[in-house]
Scaffold this motif. Structure first.
Motif, PDB file in Angstrom:
ATOM      1  N   GLY A 105       0.923 -37.846  -6.699  1.00 31.32           N
ATOM      2  CA  GLY A 105      -0.281 -38.639  -6.972  1.00 31.32           C
ATOM      3  C   GLY A 105      -0.517 -39.623  -5.851  1.00 31.32           C
ATOM      4  O   GLY A 105       0.385 -40.369  -5.461  1.00 31.32           O
ATOM      5  N   ASN A 106      -1.739 -39.611  -5.340  1.00 29.32           N
ATOM      6  CA  ASN A 106      -2.082 -40.426  -4.165  1.00 29.32           C
ATOM      7  C   ASN A 106      -3.127 -41.480  -4.508  1.00 29.32           C
ATOM      8  O   ASN A 106      -3.962 -41.836  -3.703  1.00 29.32           O
ATOM      9  N   GLY A 107      -3.066 -41.960  -5.767  1.00 30.38           N
ATOM     10  CA  GLY A 107      -3.959 -43.056  -6.160  1.00 30.38           C
ATOM     11  C   GLY A 107      -3.278 -44.385  -5.866  1.00 30.38           C
ATOM     12  O   GLY A 107      -2.311 -44.450  -5.097  1.00 30.38           O
ATOM     13  N   GLY A 130      -4.516 -32.277  -0.736  1.00 27.54           N
ATOM     14  CA  GLY A 130      -4.945 -31.002  -1.320  1.00 27.54           C
ATOM     15  C   GLY A 130      -3.735 -30.228  -1.808  1.00 27.54           C
ATOM     16  O   GLY A 130      -3.704 -29.003  -1.799  1.00 27.54           O
ATOM     17  N   SER A 131      -2.734 -30.965  -2.247  1.00 28.01           N
ATOM     18  CA  SER A 131      -1.448 -30.351  -2.549  1.00 28.01           C
ATOM     19  C   SER A 131      -1.073 -30.668  -3.995  1.00 28.01           C
ATOM     20  O   SER A 131      -0.563 -31.748  -4.297  1.00 28.01           O
ATOM     21  N   GLU A 132      -1.385 -29.729  -4.867  1.00 26.29           N
ATOM     22  CA  GLU A 132      -1.127 -29.972  -6.289  1.00 26.29           C
ATOM     23  C   GLU A 132       0.285 -29.538  -6.660  1.00 26.29           C
ATOM     24  O   GLU A 132       0.714 -28.436  -6.308  1.00 26.29           O
ATOM     25  N   ILE A 133       0.970 -30.399  -7.356  1.00 26.55           N
ATOM     26  CA  ILE A 133       2.304 -30.045  -7.854  1.00 26.55           C
ATOM     27  C   ILE A 133       2.101 -29.349  -9.198  1.00 26.55           C
ATOM     28  O   ILE A 133       1.378 -29.864 -10.064  1.00 26.55           O
ATOM     29  N   GLU A 180      13.224 -40.961   3.439  1.00 24.19           N
ATOM     30  CA  GLU A 180      12.125 -40.005   3.602  1.00 24.19           C
ATOM     31  C   GLU A 180      11.158 -40.251   2.439  1.00 24.19           C
ATOM     32  O   GLU A 180      11.604 -40.298   1.279  1.00 24.19           O
ATOM     33  N   VAL A 181       9.878 -40.437   2.736  1.00 27.43           N
ATOM     34  CA  VAL A 181       8.904 -40.676   1.650  1.00 27.43           C
ATOM     35  C   VAL A 181       7.805 -39.632   1.756  1.00 27.43           C
ATOM     36  O   VAL A 181       7.164 -39.492   2.809  1.00 27.43           O
ATOM     37  N   HIS A 182       7.599 -38.895   0.669  1.00 25.79           N
ATOM     38  CA  HIS A 182       6.551 -37.869   0.637  1.00 25.79           C
ATOM     39  C   HIS A 182       5.561 -38.179  -0.481  1.00 25.79           C
ATOM     40  O   HIS A 182       5.969 -38.472  -1.600  1.00 25.79           O
ATOM     41  N   VAL A 183       4.266 -38.132  -0.155  1.00 21.97           N
ATOM     42  CA  VAL A 183       3.230 -38.329  -1.174  1.00 21.97           C
ATOM     43  C   VAL A 183       2.411 -37.043  -1.269  1.00 21.97           C
ATOM     44  O   VAL A 183       1.876 -36.566  -0.262  1.00 21.97           O
ATOM     45  N   TYR A 184       2.317 -36.496  -2.486  1.00 26.44           N
ATOM     46  CA  TYR A 184       1.513 -35.295  -2.727  1.00 26.44           C
ATOM     47  C   TYR A 184       0.265 -35.679  -3.511  1.00 26.44           C
ATOM     48  O   TYR A 184       0.365 -36.326  -4.552  1.00 26.44           O
ATOM     49  N   THR A 213       7.558 -27.905  -7.787  1.00 32.13           N
ATOM     50  CA  THR A 213       6.942 -26.660  -7.334  1.00 32.13           C
ATOM     51  C   THR A 213       5.513 -26.947  -6.908  1.00 32.13           C
ATOM     52  O   THR A 213       4.777 -27.644  -7.616  1.00 32.13           O
ATOM     53  N   LEU A 214       5.120 -26.426  -5.754  1.00 33.96           N
ATOM     54  CA  LEU A 214       3.759 -26.607  -5.242  1.00 33.96           C
ATOM     55  C   LEU A 214       2.881 -25.449  -5.701  1.00 33.96           C
ATOM     56  O   LEU A 214       3.393 -24.432  -6.169  1.00 33.96           O
ATOM     57  N   SER A 215       1.558 -25.611  -5.517  1.00 33.01           N
ATOM     58  CA  SER A 215       0.662 -24.559  -6.015  1.00 33.01           C
ATOM     59  C   SER A 215       0.872 -23.227  -5.297  1.00 33.01           C
ATOM     60  O   SER A 215       0.561 -22.170  -5.828  1.00 33.01           O
ATOM     61  N   ASP A 216       1.425 -23.250  -4.059  1.00 24.92           N
ATOM     62  CA  ASP A 216       1.706 -21.971  -3.380  1.00 24.92           C
ATOM     63  C   ASP A 216       3.072 -21.406  -3.801  1.00 24.92           C
ATOM     64  O   ASP A 216       3.586 -20.486  -3.187  1.00 24.92           O
TER      65      ASP A 216
END
Ligand SMILES: Cc1cc2nc3c(=O)[nH]c(=O)nc-3n(C[C@H](O)[C@H](O)[C@H](O)COP(=O)(O)OP(=O)(O)OC[C@H]3O[C@@H](n4cnc5c(N)ncnc54)[C@H](O)[C@@H]3O)c2cc1C
Length: 405
Positions: free
Chosen positions: A7-9, A75-78, A27-31, A89-92
């Motif tokens: 979530g990127n809100g 544009g990366s939905e979990i 390491e920080v990742h935002v989806y 898990t990602l949408s791909d």
């Protein structure tokens, strides 16, 4: 450590920044499912009103993340979480590992069950894409109906009105802002809004959206119809709990969190509109920010920060009407004392709610100078019983009251 935020809100970016500050090596990742870097949702009104351009929305452009070494995945939905194996898990269908996870998936608009809501011309407003669609449609029509006279509905109505549309607000309750205002305050506000050109219908239940092929009116429960080309439902939100539920986390209206913002899974935290703390999903920005900071601290160092709740407060700023509501402003019952001052002609309303000699809530319409002092009285639990008769006097200086109980 690898921290992942879904979530990127406002909750997501606040947590990302706080984690980075607390742990420069992490390491920080935002989806984010949306294709945009962080933008401020309240600015969507100004965007719809035509007062700002799209570029002005982006409060945190992509460079902001890069400069802080925060990996942004747009544009990366979990699509799934596995708290036990620490994977998402990602949408791909690819899977990514993490040490700690923050669910900051927010909420989506809720539309009550009514016929015809799928028609062209029916909207809700949550995202920039919603705003773009509303703005485009508004250019080809001249009238709008906003269903829901809450804060978001009224602000959206004002934005559409500023954009040049004639707007009717339809509220189910007998008066506007039923969650924040009492009936007397709502009457003052309604008069102000009507003077600005909004039409308001209260006590009306929308049963169906009619029109072929596009929506062109709504039908109310009493059979009457209201015409309008753009129909916008602003009838509440529902937390985005789907991921959490499927992963077996404890979920009620929101994802249940404890005072560390930890969900029922040890390394999974939640903050913002998706989180439910002490039975409450706040649905506003200040708690989302506070929760995100506490969650971030605990993701970096478990148990290091505690959340105790946020004093619910809201503000509505439409031209000529500035409304602040704090705490239990609409509380009723024998244990409460209500102090009120209303002046419909000048658009002023002032109300304090006291319990056991302490201010526990307030409604201040067009009285912004008082809001800060009242907030402090509530937060500090100051005993005001000795001054109760004078608290609403124009010349009474609330700041002069003792700072402690
Ligand atoms: C038009 C508008 C105006 C507002 N104005 C105010 C205001 O003036 N004051 C106020 O206090 N509040 C206001 N609010 C409410 C406020 O915007 C919310 O309380 C706030 O956005 C909550 O932040 P959040 O980070 O929890 O969720 P959100 O802002 O909803 O962000 C969640 C993000 O997570 C993403 N997401 C969801 N699921 C997934 C997934 N599976 N994978 C990846 N990403 C996902 C969503 O796409 C979304 O971008 C307003 C809301 C709207 C719609």
């Amino acid at each position: 450590m690898k921290h992942t935020i879904v979530g990127n809100g406002v909750a997501g970016v606040t947590a990302a920044q706080a984690i980075r500050q607390a742990d420069p090596d992490a390491e920080v990742h935002v989806y984010g499912a949306e294709p945009y870097p962080y933008y401020r949702r309240p600015l969507l009104w100004e965007f719809i009103a035509g007062q700002i351009e799209q570029d002005a929305l982006f409060f945190r452009p992509s460079a902001w993340y890069a400069e802080r070494g925060i990996a942004l995945h747009l544009g990366s939905e979990i699509t799934a979480l596995d708290p036990a194996s620490h994977h998402i898990t990602l949408s791909d269908k690819s899977q990514v590992e993490h040490d700690s996870l923050l669910l900051a998936t927010g909420a989506r608009p809720f539309i009550p069950r009514s016929e015809g809501t799928e028609k062209k011309g029916v909207f809700t407003l949550r995202t920039l894409d919603d705003a773009l669609a509303i703005k485009a449609y508004a250019q080809g029509v001249s009238t709008a109906i906003v269903i829901g006279g809450g804060l978001l509905g009224l602000e959206t109505a004002r934005a559409l009105h500023t954009a040049g549309l004639e707007v009717i607000v339809v509220e189910f309750f007998p008066y506007l802002l039923p969650r924040q205002l009492d009936e007397e305050g709502a009457r003052v506000l309604q008069a102000l809004l009507e003077a600005q050109g909004l039409q308001i219908v209260t006590g009306a239940t929308t049963e169906a959206v009619l029109g072929v092929p596009c929506a062109d009116c709504i039908q109310l429960q009493d059979g009457s119809k209201i015409t309008g080309d753009l129909i916008l439902f602003s009838t509440g939100i529902r937390s985005e709990v789907g991921l959490a539920k499927e992963a077996g986390l404890e979920v009620n209206r929101g994802v249940i969190v404890n005072s560390h913002l930890q969900t029922s899974a040890r390394d999974v935290f939640a903050a913002g509109d998706v989180a439910e703390f002490a039975g409450q999903v706040y649905g506003i920005i200040p708690p989302a920010i506070e929760q995100a900071r506490v969650a971030a601290a605990n993701m970096v160092e478990p148990g290091s920060a505690t959340y105790t709740g946020t004093l619910p407060s809201t503000t509505l700023k439409v031209v000529g009407a500035e409304l602040t509501t704090l705490g239990e402003g609409t509380a009723e019952g024998d244990e409460y004392t209500q102090l009120r001052h209303a002046d419909v002609a000048s658009g002023h309303y002032r109300k304090l709610v006291l319990r056991d000699g302490h201010v526990v809530g307030a409604i201040l319409l067009n009285d912004p100078g008082r809001a800060r002092a009242v907030r402090q009285l509530i937060e500090r639990g100051v005993d005001v019983s000795a001054y109760a008769d004078h608290l609403l006097d124009d010349d009474f200086d609330l700041e002069s009251l003792p700072k402690t109980t």
